[in-house]
Design an enzyme around this catalytic site. Structure first.
Site, mmCIF file in Angstrom:
data_model
loop_
_atom_site.group_PDB
_atom_site.id
_atom_site.type_symbol
_atom_site.label_atom_id
_atom_site.label_comp_id
_atom_site.label_asym_id
_atom_site.label_seq_id
_atom_site.Cartn_x
_atom_site.Cartn_y
_atom_site.Cartn_z
ATOM 1 N N GLY A 21 6.125 34.481 0.489
ATOM 2 C CA GLY A 21 6.778 34.388 1.790
ATOM 3 C C GLY A 21 8.266 34.089 1.745
ATOM 4 C CG MET A 99 0.467 41.806 -1.021
ATOM 5 S SD MET A 99 1.762 43.007 -1.431
ATOM 6 C CE MET A 99 1.024 43.776 -2.861
ATOM 7 N NE ARG A 100 -6.303 43.905 3.348
ATOM 8 C CZ ARG A 100 -7.234 44.195 2.434
ATOM 9 N NH1 ARG A 100 -7.106 43.786 1.192
ATOM 10 N NH2 ARG A 100 -8.297 44.900 2.775
ATOM 11 C CG ASN A 116 7.235 46.973 4.505
ATOM 12 O OD1 ASN A 116 6.887 45.801 4.284
ATOM 13 N ND2 ASN A 116 7.196 47.908 3.575
ATOM 14 C CG HIS A 118 9.447 49.591 -0.691
ATOM 15 N ND1 HIS A 118 8.145 49.390 -1.097
ATOM 16 C CD2 HIS A 118 10.000 50.424 -1.610
ATOM 17 C CE1 HIS A 118 7.910 50.089 -2.193
ATOM 18 N NE2 HIS A 118 9.031 50.713 -2.535
ATOM 19 C CD GLU A 152 4.093 60.444 3.553
ATOM 20 O OE1 GLU A 152 4.508 60.687 2.417
ATOM 21 O OE2 GLU A 152 4.387 61.110 4.552
ATOM 22 C CG ASP A 154 6.190 51.933 0.411
ATOM 23 O OD1 ASP A 154 6.183 50.946 1.180
ATOM 24 O OD2 ASP A 154 5.615 51.915 -0.687
HETATM 25 C C1 GRF Z 1 9.240 41.495 -1.834
HETATM 26 O O1 GRF Z 1 9.758 41.959 -3.044
HETATM 27 C C2 GRF Z 1 9.195 42.604 -0.809
HETATM 28 O O2 GRF Z 1 10.222 43.544 -0.973
HETATM 29 C C3 GRF Z 1 7.866 43.248 -1.081
HETATM 30 O O3 GRF Z 1 7.015 42.193 -1.454
HETATM 31 C C4 GRF Z 1 7.778 41.096 -1.950
HETATM 32 C C5 GRF Z 1 7.420 39.933 -1.088
HETATM 33 O O4 GRF Z 1 7.991 38.738 -1.556
HETATM 34 N N1 GRF Z 1 7.406 43.990 0.061
HETATM 35 P P1 GRF Z 1 7.953 37.452 -0.617
HETATM 36 O O5 GRF Z 1 6.502 37.162 -0.322
HETATM 37 O O6 GRF Z 1 8.730 37.778 0.624
HETATM 38 O O7 GRF Z 1 8.596 36.367 -1.424
#
Ligand code: GRF
Length: 223
Positions: A21, A99-100, A116, A118, A152, A154
């Site tokens: 987080g 992560m879903r 989001n 990435h 889709e 990313d």
């Molecule tokens: C980050 O690298 C973000 O770009 C990716 O997942 C990671 C999350 O890290 N989507 P955190 O939980 O915000 O520390």
């Protein structure tokens, strides 16, 4: 289409996490500035052990667990997520290490209200293991992208990007750590531009208002 007329005062944001987080924390810290045009109304995690929950609670932000394993289907899980977001008055959602894979129905429900971050310069290196792949290819710059979410993975209108150099001797971990500092600058900037109406989706492109271009450009080569 986000109806800006219906958003009174600050943009009300919910953040979805699954773990550490740190991007959520960067958004929360940015939003503590009274001049920031968005407020974080809640943090939701699909994992009970997400470290970020503790941080949010310490900052007095409602933080809840909606464990995907407790639901029979993705649809039911996502309905619970949306219901909880709405209970907290949320009108805009930030994925921050969530992560879903979200379903097309959820994306449609939050159309142009869901972004989001990435860890690559999209459209390069979609998916997982971005740093390993960038190192294997020998690229000299990589970076991070904040984008609106589409069905889709990313893919979606790009709000803002920051670049970091890849240095000799970098490992996936050293590169990830360098990039993370850029992520923590980029995500609050992108959210602010959206909340100020300075980053607007136009077709599948985000238009940045001319008076905001300067601050987005300054993020290039962030290190
Ligand atoms: C980050 O690298 C973000 O770009 C990716 O997942 C990671 C999350 O890290 N989507 P955190 O939980 O915000 O520390």
């Amino acid at each position: 289409m986000l109806d800006w007329e219906s958003v009174m005062g600050k943009l009300k944001v919910g953040i979805l996490i699954s773990g550490r987080g740190s991007n959520m924390a960067a958004l929360v810290e940015a939003a503590q500035d009274p001049a920031f045009p968005a407020e974080v109304c809640c943090v939701l995690s699909n994992r009970p052990d997400a470290k970020g929950l503790e941080f949010a609670r310490e900052r007095g932000i409602p933080a809840a667990v909606i464990d995907h394993k407790a639901y029979a289907s993705k649809a039911e899980f996502e309905e619970a997520v949306t219901a909880t977001l709405l209970d907290h008055g949320v009108d805009f959602v930030c994925l921050a290490g969530f992560m879903r894979i979200v379903s097309p129905a959820f994306i449609e429900r939050w159309h142009n209200r869901l972004i989001n971050i990435h860890p690559s310069l999209l459209p390069s290196y979609k998916g997982l293991h971005t740093h390993e792949r960038a190192l294997a290819d020998g690229v000299k710059l990589t970076g991070c992208t904040v984008h609106f979410v589409r069905a889709e993975m990313d893919v979606g209108p790009i709000v803002a990007q920051a670049a970091v150099p890849v240095l000799t001797g970098d490992t996936p971990d050293s590169l990830a750590a360098r990039l993370l500092t850029a992520e923590h600058r980029l995500y609050p900037l992108a959210l602010r531009l959206i909340a100020e109406g300075k980053a607007k989706v136009n077709g599948e492109i985000v238009d940045i208002s001319p008076d905001a271009v300067d601050e987005t450009v300054r993020l290039f080569s962030a290190i």
